[in-house]
Design a protein around this motif. Structure first.
Motif, mmCIF file in Angstrom:
data_model
loop_
_atom_site.group_PDB
_atom_site.id
_atom_site.type_symbol
_atom_site.label_atom_id
_atom_site.label_comp_id
_atom_site.label_asym_id
_atom_site.label_seq_id
_atom_site.Cartn_x
_atom_site.Cartn_y
_atom_site.Cartn_z
ATOM 1 N N ASP A 91 0.872 -0.587 -0.433
ATOM 2 C CA ASP A 91 0.191 -0.011 -0.034
ATOM 3 C C ASP A 91 0.892 1.502 0.126
ATOM 4 N N GLY A 92 2.271 0.939 -0.386
ATOM 5 C CA GLY A 92 2.784 2.533 -0.264
ATOM 6 C C GLY A 92 3.280 2.718 1.251
ATOM 7 N N SER A 93 3.596 2.036 2.137
ATOM 8 C CA SER A 93 4.428 2.446 3.562
ATOM 9 C C SER A 93 4.966 1.440 3.601
ATOM 10 N N ASP A 94 5.541 1.598 4.752
ATOM 11 C CA ASP A 94 6.836 0.859 5.238
ATOM 12 C C ASP A 94 6.749 -0.406 5.816
ATOM 13 N N GLY A 95 7.450 -1.753 5.717
ATOM 14 C CA GLY A 95 7.216 -3.270 6.311
ATOM 15 C C GLY A 95 8.601 -2.993 6.723
ATOM 16 N N VAL A 96 8.963 -4.373 7.062
ATOM 17 C CA VAL A 96 9.490 -5.326 7.053
ATOM 18 C C VAL A 96 9.244 -6.628 6.182
ATOM 19 N N LEU A 97 10.491 -6.566 6.738
ATOM 20 C CA LEU A 97 10.908 -7.854 4.460
ATOM 21 C C LEU A 97 11.130 -8.710 5.154
ATOM 22 N N ARG A 98 10.873 -10.707 5.912
ATOM 23 C CA ARG A 98 11.475 -11.734 6.193
ATOM 24 C C ARG A 98 11.685 -12.506 5.516
ATOM 25 N N ILE A 99 13.049 -12.188 5.381
ATOM 26 C CA ILE A 99 14.359 -13.109 4.404
ATOM 27 C C ILE A 99 13.818 -14.146 4.769
ATOM 28 N N CYS A 100 13.314 -15.316 4.499
ATOM 29 C CA CYS A 100 13.559 -16.470 4.892
ATOM 30 C C CYS A 100 14.454 -17.737 4.245
ATOM 31 N N ARG A 101 15.034 -18.509 5.202
ATOM 32 C CA ARG A 101 15.750 -19.205 4.207
ATOM 33 C C ARG A 101 15.172 -20.155 2.839
ATOM 34 N N PRO A 121 13.894 -19.136 -0.870
ATOM 35 C CA PRO A 121 13.802 -17.912 -1.065
ATOM 36 C C PRO A 121 11.929 -17.367 -1.582
ATOM 37 N N GLY A 122 11.047 -18.699 -1.744
ATOM 38 C CA GLY A 122 10.001 -18.364 -1.649
ATOM 39 C C GLY A 122 8.889 -18.364 -0.555
ATOM 40 N N MET A 123 9.355 -18.145 0.139
ATOM 41 C CA MET A 123 8.974 -17.690 1.547
ATOM 42 C C MET A 123 9.294 -16.613 1.792
ATOM 43 N N THR A 124 10.051 -15.978 1.536
ATOM 44 C CA THR A 124 9.896 -14.861 2.115
ATOM 45 C C THR A 124 9.241 -13.851 1.592
ATOM 46 N N SER A 125 8.401 -13.060 2.903
ATOM 47 C CA SER A 125 7.918 -12.503 2.781
ATOM 48 C C SER A 125 7.440 -10.863 3.684
ATOM 49 N N LEU A 126 6.237 -9.975 3.821
ATOM 50 C CA LEU A 126 6.581 -8.897 4.581
ATOM 51 C C LEU A 126 5.260 -9.730 5.775
ATOM 52 N N LEU A 127 4.967 -10.921 6.151
ATOM 53 C CA LEU A 127 4.211 -11.499 7.018
ATOM 54 C C LEU A 127 4.680 -12.279 7.617
ATOM 55 N N GLU A 128 5.107 -11.848 8.751
ATOM 56 C CA GLU A 128 6.191 -13.123 9.815
ATOM 57 C C GLU A 128 4.841 -14.812 9.243
ATOM 58 N N PRO A 129 6.193 -15.408 9.158
ATOM 59 C CA PRO A 129 5.976 -17.135 9.050
ATOM 60 C C PRO A 129 4.830 -17.286 10.085
ATOM 61 N N ASP A 130 3.739 -18.445 9.909
ATOM 62 C CA ASP A 130 2.992 -19.177 11.268
ATOM 63 C C ASP A 130 3.138 -21.010 11.049
ATOM 64 N N MET A 131 4.234 -20.695 12.212
ATOM 65 C CA MET A 131 5.154 -22.103 12.246
ATOM 66 C C MET A 131 4.384 -23.247 12.627
ATOM 67 N N GLU A 132 3.130 -22.521 13.696
ATOM 68 C CA GLU A 132 2.062 -23.722 14.079
ATOM 69 C C GLU A 132 2.042 -24.568 12.511
ATOM 70 N N VAL A 133 1.369 -23.619 11.635
ATOM 71 C CA VAL A 133 0.397 -23.800 10.712
ATOM 72 C C VAL A 133 1.141 -24.873 9.827
ATOM 73 N N LEU A 134 3.017 -24.250 8.754
ATOM 74 C CA LEU A 134 3.868 -24.631 8.405
ATOM 75 C C LEU A 134 4.408 -25.798 8.750
ATOM 76 N N ARG A 143 16.027 -9.736 8.923
ATOM 77 C CA ARG A 143 14.508 -8.617 8.554
ATOM 78 C C ARG A 143 15.547 -7.593 7.987
ATOM 79 N N ARG A 144 14.355 -7.238 7.198
ATOM 80 C CA ARG A 144 15.129 -5.846 6.171
ATOM 81 C C ARG A 144 13.727 -4.527 6.874
ATOM 82 N N PRO A 145 13.988 -3.247 6.804
ATOM 83 C CA PRO A 145 13.191 -2.485 5.784
ATOM 84 C C PRO A 145 12.972 -2.287 5.236
#
Length: 97
Positions: free
Chosen positions: A31-41, A43-56, A71-73
Motif C-alpha cells: 500500500d506504499g507504506s513502510d514494512g519489514v521484509l522477512r527474508i526466509c531460508r 527464497p519463495g517464502m520471503t514475505s512482509l508477513l511473519e511465518p506461522d510456524m504452527e501451520v507450516l 529482517r530488512r526494512p
C-alpha cells in the motif's frame, strides 16, 4: 511479463537470466507504506508477513524453509504508482497470507 523481487540478491539473479519478454522490478508490492521484509531460508517464502510456524509445520519442509534468516526494512509500492504495469489486462499474484 512483469515480476517483482524485493531481495537484492534474488533480483540480481533474475536479471542475470535475461529472460525474453520479462521485466523484473526490485519492489515489494503493498500500500506504499513502510514494512519489514522477512527474508526466509527458502527464497519463495520471503514475505512482509511473519511465518506461522504452527501451520507450516504440517507441510513437508515448510517449517525449515520458512525460518526467517534476516529482517530488512522496506518501503512497499502501490501498483497504481508504477508506469511499468499501466495498461496491464491480467495480473497473477503469488502471495503469502
Amino acid at each position: 511479463m512483469v515480476g517483482f523481487e524485493p531481495v537484492p540478491e534474488q533480483f540480481a539473479a533474475l536479471q542475470a537470466m535475461a529472460l525474453p519478454n520479462a521485466t523484473f522490478l526490485p519492489h515489494a508490492v503493498g500500500d506504499g507504506s513502510d514494512g519489514v521484509l522477512r527474508i526466509c531460508r527458502g527464497p519463495g517464502m520471503t514475505s512482509l508477513l511473519e511465518p506461522d510456524m504452527e501451520v507450516l509445520r504440517h507441510f513437508h519442509l515448510f517449517e525449515r524453509l520458512a525460518q526467517v534468516v534476516d529482517r530488512r526494512p522496506i518501503e512497499t509500492v502501490r501498483l497504481d504508482d508504477l508506469d511499468e504495469v499501466r495498461g496491464t489486462d491480467f495480473f497473477k499474484f503469488d502471495v503469502q497470507g
